[in-house]
Design a protein around this motif. Structure first.
Motif, short mmCIF file in Angstrom:
data_model
loop_
_atom_site.label_atom_id
_atom_site.label_comp_id
_atom_site.label_asym_id
_atom_site.label_seq_id
_atom_site.Cartn_x
_atom_site.Cartn_y
_atom_site.Cartn_z
N CYS A 183 7.64 2.25 28.05
CA CYS A 183 7.99 1.00 28.21
C CYS A 183 9.26 0.53 29.33
CB CYS A 183 8.10 -0.02 26.67
SG CYS A 183 5.84 0.21 26.30
N TYR A 188 8.04 -3.36 30.70
CA TYR A 188 6.58 -3.25 29.66
C TYR A 188 7.79 -4.19 28.32
CZ TYR A 188 3.33 -1.45 31.76
OH TYR A 188 2.25 -0.93 33.22
N LEU A 190 8.04 -3.18 24.52
CA LEU A 190 6.79 -2.51 23.40
C LEU A 190 7.44 -3.37 21.96
CD1 LEU A 190 6.39 -0.09 21.77
CD2 LEU A 190 8.53 1.29 21.76
#
Length: 330
Positions: A183, A188, A190
């Protein structure tokens, strides 16, 4: 502003600004902590709220100060023409943020249309990067389709994609570090989630305290507590030293966040749940289909908010909630 449209504030002085809206209780996976294998007790489609009914209810919530809506399920992408609903909701006055929770198995086919329709953010459920473990948890080898969905979401221009990972003792503990690395490398966020005793499936999931996990990840990635919350949700976030990456921890068992709860849930059949871990609710479908006018519905919503409990009792009464997560709505 008319007194009719004063914001929704419960008896514990929490302002309700967030609606989690389930558009289906169906799912194409059978995750071990959610829906039992062989379960067939889904809601009849005739009882699902129509898009017109959903738009009307969300419009009223928006008038009452709810500015954030998350489309959930089950798996929301199994609801036909979901981008059409998203387009209608994103156009409602007062709605500032429309997001979607999905297992991403269908996302590759819909990511561009959802982004065009006004969905701002995505939360994607993924409990491991091991194909074997994903199949063990979800009931089938869904990892390739989920990764394809993530690629499609990136290409469609979604920002700040969140990966939701339910942490389970003895199941996917070893997968947490690889997921964090994945991630952070892809940009991203997490979010690690403690399993909740929702229904038989939730109670049969081995709970993992995220406190020690947070300490391990903080040391590994030089994480610092983040002062500002992201998007007003339940996670407590820690950021990398350079601020470019975040990991969130959702801890309803070890460190509950009920004092700042700002959300309610509307299930696919029009049941408004005031708390994930309690039974207080309002049945809206009979009112919608019985000719109730907006003033009557608004009064009912205000009365319902007064029933919102102070906190859940997952620790004290883990057997209390018999409904599954998919039946409540994400």
């Amino acid at each position: 502003m008319s007194a009719l449209f004063h914001p929704l504030i419960d008896r514990f002085q929490r302002r309700i600004t967030y609606l989690r809206l389930s558009v289906t209780d169906r799912c194409d996976l059978r995750c071990s902590y959610c829906i039992p294998k062989g379960f067939k007790g889904f809601e009849e489609p005739a009882h699902w709220l129509t898009f017109d009914e959903i738009e009307r209810v969300v419009g009223l919530f928006a008038q009452l100060g709810v500015s954030r809506v998350r489309l959930t399920g089950g798996e929301p992408l199994l609801r036909r023409n979901l981008p059409d609903l998203a387009r209608r909701l994103s156009a409602l006055p007062g709605l500032a943020d429309l997001s979607l929770s999905t297992n991403a198995t269908q996302l590759a086919h819909h990511a561009a249309a959802l982004r065009s329709a006004g969905v701002n953010r995505l939360n994607i459920s993924l409990d491991s990067l091991s194909a074997e473990r994903v199949a063990q948890i979800s009931g089938r080898d869904s990892l390739p389709s989920v990764l394809a969905g993530l690629d499609a979401a990136d290409k469609a221009g979604f920002q700040r994609i969140k990966i939701n990972m339910v942490a389970m003792r003895g199941v996917n503990e070893a997968d947490i570090l690889p997921m964090a690395e994945f991630c952070l490398a892809r940009g991203y966020t997490l979010r690690l989630i403690e399993a909740m005793p929702m229904g038989e499936t939730g109670r049969n999931t081995d709970y993992l305290d995220l406190g020690p996990i947070r300490e391990q990840l903080a040391a590994r990635f030089d994480l610092r507590p983040q002062a500002l919350e992201l998007d007003g949700g339940p996670a407590r976030y820690w950021s990398t030293a350079d601020g470019r990456g975040q990991i969130g921890f959702i801890t309803p068992i070890s460190q509950h966040f009920c004092a700042t709860c700002n959300r309610v849930r509307l299930s696919v059949d029009g049941t408004l749940y005031l708390c994930l871990g309690q039974e207080e609710k309002l049945e809206l479908r009979p009112m919608l289909r019985g000719g109730a006018d907006d003033a009557t519905l608004i009064a009912a919503l205000r009365d319902a908010i007064e029933l919102k409990p102070e906190r859940h009792t997952f620790v004290e009464q883990p057997e209390k909630i018999v409904r599954f997560m998919s039946l409540t709505g994400g």
